[in-house]
Scaffold this active site. Structure first.
Site, PDB file in Angstrom:
ATOM      1  N   ASP A  48       0.848  -1.224  -0.018  1.00  0.00           N
ATOM      2  CA  ASP A  48      -0.134   0.039  -0.100  1.00  0.00           C
ATOM      3  C   ASP A  48       0.924   1.290  -0.005  1.00  0.00           C
ATOM      4  OD1 ASP A  48      -3.081   1.029   0.756  1.00  0.00           O
ATOM      5  OD2 ASP A  48      -1.449   2.244   1.863  1.00  0.00           O
ATOM      6  N   TYR A  53       3.223   9.817  -0.541  1.00  0.00           N
ATOM      7  CA  TYR A  53       4.240   9.247   0.206  1.00  0.00           C
ATOM      8  C   TYR A  53       5.614   9.499  -0.270  1.00  0.00           C
ATOM      9  CZ  TYR A  53       0.234   6.542   2.264  1.00  0.00           C
ATOM     10  OH  TYR A  53      -0.666   6.341   3.020  1.00  0.00           O
ATOM     11  N   LYS A  78      -2.598   5.926  -4.465  1.00  0.00           N
ATOM     12  CA  LYS A  78      -3.868   6.576  -4.310  1.00  0.00           C
ATOM     13  C   LYS A  78      -3.711   8.030  -4.831  1.00  0.00           C
ATOM     14  CE  LYS A  78      -3.718   4.619   0.364  1.00  0.00           C
ATOM     15  NZ  LYS A  78      -2.373   4.629   0.797  1.00  0.00           N
ATOM     16  N   HIS A 109      -7.799   9.371  -1.918  1.00  0.00           N
ATOM     17  CA  HIS A 109      -7.042   9.644  -0.585  1.00  0.00           C
ATOM     18  C   HIS A 109      -7.858  10.219   0.406  1.00  0.00           C
ATOM     19  CE1 HIS A 109      -2.536   9.217   0.763  1.00  0.00           C
ATOM     20  NE2 HIS A 109      -3.340   8.934   1.894  1.00  0.00           N
TER      21      HIS A 109
HETATM   22  P1  NAD Z   1       0.911   1.544  11.913  1.00  0.00           P
HETATM   23  O1  NAD Z   1      -0.340   1.399  13.090  1.00  0.00           O
HETATM   24  O2  NAD Z   1       0.911   0.558  11.009  1.00  0.00           O
HETATM   25  O3  NAD Z   1       1.865   1.756  12.761  1.00  0.00           O
HETATM   26  C1  NAD Z   1       3.014   1.619  12.261  1.00  0.00           C
HETATM   27  C2  NAD Z   1       4.291   1.775  13.796  1.00  0.00           C
HETATM   28  O4  NAD Z   1       3.819   0.672  14.531  1.00  0.00           O
HETATM   29  C3  NAD Z   1       5.709   1.514  13.130  1.00  0.00           C
HETATM   30  O5  NAD Z   1       6.020   2.603  12.983  1.00  0.00           O
HETATM   31  C4  NAD Z   1       6.138   0.863  14.686  1.00  0.00           C
HETATM   32  O6  NAD Z   1       6.548   1.953  15.312  1.00  0.00           O
HETATM   33  C5  NAD Z   1       4.919   0.309  14.954  1.00  0.00           C
HETATM   34  N1  NAD Z   1       5.073  -1.126  14.571  1.00  0.00           N
HETATM   35  C6  NAD Z   1       4.817  -1.961  13.420  1.00  0.00           C
HETATM   36  N2  NAD Z   1       4.996  -3.388  13.834  1.00  0.00           N
HETATM   37  C7  NAD Z   1       5.165  -3.523  15.203  1.00  0.00           C
HETATM   38  C8  NAD Z   1       5.464  -4.456  16.083  1.00  0.00           C
HETATM   39  N3  NAD Z   1       5.229  -5.774  15.568  1.00  0.00           N
HETATM   40  N4  NAD Z   1       5.289  -4.175  17.412  1.00  0.00           N
HETATM   41  C9  NAD Z   1       5.472  -3.206  17.702  1.00  0.00           C
HETATM   42  N5  NAD Z   1       5.323  -1.958  16.933  1.00  0.00           N
HETATM   43  C10 NAD Z   1       5.176  -2.139  15.813  1.00  0.00           C
HETATM   44  O7  NAD Z   1       0.323   2.851  11.321  1.00  0.00           O
HETATM   45  P2  NAD Z   1       0.412   3.464   9.828  1.00  0.00           P
HETATM   46  O8  NAD Z   1       1.805   3.294   9.129  1.00  0.00           O
HETATM   47  O9  NAD Z   1       0.027   5.113   9.861  1.00  0.00           O
HETATM   48  O10 NAD Z   1      -0.509   2.585   8.960  1.00  0.00           O
HETATM   49  C11 NAD Z   1      -0.295   1.694   8.322  1.00  0.00           C
HETATM   50  C12 NAD Z   1      -0.219   2.128   6.648  1.00  0.00           C
HETATM   51  O11 NAD Z   1      -1.812   2.690   6.399  1.00  0.00           O
HETATM   52  C13 NAD Z   1       0.739   3.064   6.148  1.00  0.00           C
HETATM   53  O12 NAD Z   1       2.010   2.646   6.242  1.00  0.00           O
HETATM   54  C14 NAD Z   1       0.033   3.612   4.833  1.00  0.00           C
HETATM   55  O13 NAD Z   1       0.083   2.528   3.972  1.00  0.00           O
HETATM   56  C15 NAD Z   1      -1.573   3.610   5.317  1.00  0.00           C
HETATM   57  N6  NAD Z   1      -1.991   4.830   5.642  1.00  0.00           N
HETATM   58  C16 NAD Z   1      -2.980   5.438   4.963  1.00  0.00           C
HETATM   59  C17 NAD Z   1      -3.352   6.592   5.305  1.00  0.00           C
HETATM   60  C18 NAD Z   1      -4.662   7.170   4.661  1.00  0.00           C
HETATM   61  O14 NAD Z   1      -4.872   8.306   4.829  1.00  0.00           O
HETATM   62  N7  NAD Z   1      -5.396   6.626   3.801  1.00  0.00           N
HETATM   63  C19 NAD Z   1      -3.087   7.315   6.631  1.00  0.00           C
HETATM   64  C20 NAD Z   1      -1.946   6.638   7.002  1.00  0.00           C
HETATM   65  C21 NAD Z   1      -1.492   5.474   7.091  1.00  0.00           C
END
Ligand code: NAD
Length: 276
Positions: A48, A53, A78, A109
């Protein structure tokens, strides 16, 4: 961990999507290329990304280097907010940066109600999905009111709505609305973006110790058992493996209910009514 067996879900247009993947928000191009390469090597098949990004090229390079046949991969990108007036050009530019012939899923988005272009952008995506360069289209950060407007004006139902969703922000009304219309939910921030004490909460820690799993695996399992699509972000290869090792245990109804009870309607990211 053995070979990954990540199940597919069927979208409302008949296409299949791996229920778990990797998100790459906030990863710099170098880290993106490395971690997407690691993920594909481990057996992830769903990535994704988004124009905003600034790592679509890196995703494309890692895909090319993997040698994995394109039809085994699922790539989402997106349409960024400032491109809503010309979705065709934005889509072509994303394909160019990715170096791909097609994307599997293209999303609006954010709805950006202050500009009022979401409906015309959606009409553009409907034209795009009719080509052989895009298999499925959907939206992101759409509240019920934004979905209602799309449905009323165009009658075309998105395949997915990608929204902030985690145990502290459970979006019950929106999920019910989408379930009734067969719109799949993708969770962003599935682990609370590392910004909260979610991984230390008693209900999560208790289930983790009972199942011999980590708190992150318990939260991902809660999403999966709810039928939600997830793509937790990490830049660590160990966590990549950990986050995908969630298909060999099951939370009990009581454990699911305990996590259901954690909802604080606590938004960590932007409000879709306000984000420009
Ligand atoms: P997430 O909840 O996936 O959190 C990521 C964070 O969680 C990492 O930086 C790390 O610190 C921690 N983490 C990951 N694996 C872990 C583990 N096994 N144990 C402990 N901590 C862990 O948050 P995110 O990155 O915001 O969301 C995932 C994806 O969603 C993004 O990378 C992106 O692709 C998407 N996203 C989309 C939007 C949107 O507006 N559409 C907004 C934000 C994110």
């Amino acid at each position: 961990m053995g070979e990954l067996h990540i199940p597919n879900l069927e979208l409302n247009d008949g296409n299949l999507i791996p229920q778990l993947g990797l998100g790459v928000w906030k990863l710099k191009p170098g880290d993106t290329e490395r971690i997407v390469g690691d993920a594909l090597e481990l057996g992830y098949r769903h990535i994704d990304t988004a124009r905003i990004y600034e790592n679509e090229e890196a995703v494309g390079r890692a895909i090319e280097a993997s040698g994995i046949p394109r039809d085994e991969l699922f790539v989402t990108t997106k349409l960024w907010n400032t491109d809503q007036e010309d979705p065709h050009a934005a889509f072509e530019a994303s394909l160019d940066r990715l170096g791909l012939e097609k994307v599997d899923l293209y999303l609006i988005h954010w709805p950006v109600p202050s500009r009022g272009h979401a409906v015309s952008a959606w009409r553009g995506l409907v034209e795009i999905v009719g080509s052989d360069r895009c298999d499925s289209i959907g939206v992101s950060n759409f509240e019920v009111e934004h979905l209602n407007e799309l449905l009323r004006e165009t009658g075309v139902v998105p395949t997915v709505n990608q929204v902030e969703l985690h145990p502290l922000h459970q979006r019950r009304e929106l999920r019910a609305f989408c379930a009734e219309r067969d719109i799949a939910i993708e969770a962003w921030g599935p682990l609370g973006q590392g910004k909260t004490d979610l991984l230390e909460r008693p209900a999560i820690v208790a289930a983790a110790s009972l199942h011999g799993k980590t708190p992150a695996q318990v939260i991902l399992r809660w999403h999966l058992q709810n039928g939600t699509i997830v793509f937790p972000k990490t830049s660590s290869r160990d966590r990549l493996a950990e986050n995908a090792d969630v298909f060999d245990f099951e939370l009990s109804p009581d454990e699911m209910a305990a996590i259901d009870g954690m909802d604080e309607q606590r938004r960590l990211g932007g409000d879709p009514r306000e984000v420009e």
